[in-house]
Design a protein around this motif. Structure first.
Motif, mmCIF file in Angstrom:
data_model
loop_
_atom_site.group_PDB
_atom_site.id
_atom_site.type_symbol
_atom_site.label_atom_id
_atom_site.label_comp_id
_atom_site.label_asym_id
_atom_site.label_seq_id
_atom_site.Cartn_x
_atom_site.Cartn_y
_atom_site.Cartn_z
ATOM 1 N N ARG A 16 33.338 56.553 51.395
ATOM 2 C CA ARG A 16 34.518 56.147 51.023
ATOM 3 C C ARG A 16 35.804 56.947 51.119
ATOM 4 O O ARG A 16 35.666 58.136 50.438
ATOM 5 N N HIS A 17 36.793 56.540 51.510
ATOM 6 C CA HIS A 17 38.015 57.163 51.852
ATOM 7 C C HIS A 17 37.879 58.354 52.410
ATOM 8 O O HIS A 17 38.825 59.276 52.516
ATOM 9 N N ALA A 18 36.955 58.574 53.432
ATOM 10 C CA ALA A 18 36.848 59.593 54.288
ATOM 11 C C ALA A 18 36.942 59.189 55.850
ATOM 12 O O ALA A 18 36.997 57.971 56.184
ATOM 13 N N ASP A 19 37.195 60.067 56.756
ATOM 14 C CA ASP A 19 37.265 59.838 58.184
ATOM 15 C C ASP A 19 36.163 59.189 58.264
ATOM 16 O O ASP A 19 36.379 58.325 59.615
ATOM 17 N N ASP A 20 35.093 59.059 58.050
ATOM 18 C CA ASP A 20 33.899 58.589 58.681
ATOM 19 C C ASP A 20 33.371 57.379 57.903
ATOM 20 O O ASP A 20 32.352 57.150 57.647
ATOM 21 N N GLU A 21 34.340 56.758 56.897
ATOM 22 C CA GLU A 21 34.057 55.583 56.156
ATOM 23 C C GLU A 21 33.415 54.450 57.090
ATOM 24 O O GLU A 21 33.790 54.361 58.380
ATOM 25 N N TRP A 22 32.386 53.775 56.734
ATOM 26 C CA TRP A 22 31.556 52.731 57.220
ATOM 27 C C TRP A 22 31.402 51.831 56.364
ATOM 28 O O TRP A 22 31.370 51.889 55.037
ATOM 29 N N LEU A 23 30.984 50.432 56.827
ATOM 30 C CA LEU A 23 30.937 49.409 56.265
ATOM 31 C C LEU A 23 29.800 48.497 57.138
ATOM 32 O O LEU A 23 29.941 48.369 58.139
ATOM 33 N N LEU A 24 28.710 48.204 56.446
ATOM 34 C CA LEU A 24 27.721 47.294 57.156
ATOM 35 C C LEU A 24 28.176 45.945 57.347
ATOM 36 O O LEU A 24 28.252 44.954 56.406
ATOM 37 N N ALA A 25 28.204 45.413 58.460
ATOM 38 C CA ALA A 25 29.033 44.182 59.149
ATOM 39 C C ALA A 25 28.158 43.127 58.414
ATOM 40 O O ALA A 25 28.698 42.294 57.864
ATOM 41 N N ASP A 26 26.744 42.974 58.603
ATOM 42 C CA ASP A 26 26.201 41.919 58.003
ATOM 43 C C ASP A 26 26.055 41.567 56.632
ATOM 44 O O ASP A 26 26.187 40.725 56.090
ATOM 45 N N ASP A 27 26.171 42.884 56.025
ATOM 46 C CA ASP A 27 26.454 42.900 54.573
ATOM 47 C C ASP A 27 27.655 42.501 53.915
ATOM 48 O O ASP A 27 27.755 41.935 53.073
ATOM 49 N N LEU A 28 28.664 42.754 55.091
ATOM 50 C CA LEU A 28 30.053 42.347 54.388
ATOM 51 C C LEU A 28 30.172 40.563 54.582
ATOM 52 O O LEU A 28 30.464 39.853 53.740
ATOM 53 N N TYR A 29 29.445 39.902 55.405
ATOM 54 C CA TYR A 29 29.266 38.735 55.631
ATOM 55 C C TYR A 29 28.549 38.012 54.204
ATOM 56 O O TYR A 29 29.053 37.026 54.010
#
Length: 94
Positions: A67-80
Motif C-alpha cells: 500500500r502507498h508504495a511504488d510497487d502497490e498491487w491489487l488482485l483484479a479477481d478479488d476486486l470484482y
C-alpha cells in the motif's frame, strides 16, 4: 529522549452489535459461506474520524499489497468479488 505528540485521534473499535455492522457481517457469511475473519491493526485509518461521532465503521479491502508504495498491487479477481459483496449488501439494505 524527548517526545512531542503532534497529532491524536480516537481509536476505531469495531462494534459488532451495531445494526449496520451486523447486516454487513451477515452478508459476508452469505456471500462467502464462511464466518467473517477479524484482525487487529495498529496502523492509521481514516475510519478513526468516524469514531468521535460514534459512527460504525468497517475497514475492508480487496486482496493486495505494498500500500502507498511504488510497487502497490491489487488482485483484479478479488476486486470484482469485493464489488459483488458491496453490491449485495447495499441491495439487501434497501
Amino acid at each position: 529522549l524527548d517526545a512531542t505528540i503532534i497529532q491524536t485521534a480516537d481509536p476505531l473499535i469495531l462494534d459488532k452489535t451495531a445494526p449496520a455492522i451486523q447486516s454487513f457481517l451477515t452478508t459476508i457469511k452469505e456471500f462467502t459461506g464462511k464466518d467473517p475473519v477479524y484482525s487487529e491493526s495498529y496502523g492509521g485509518t481514516d475510519g478513526r474520524y468516524f469514531a468521535a461521532y460514534n459512527i460504525p465503521c468497517l475497514i475492508i479491502e480487496p486482496q493486495g499489497g505494498s500500500r502507498h508504495a511504488d510497487d502497490e498491487w491489487l488482485l483484479a479477481d478479488d476486486l470484482y468479488r469485493f464489488y459483488q459483496l458491496i453490491e449485495m449488501w447495499l441491495l439487501k439494505s434497501n
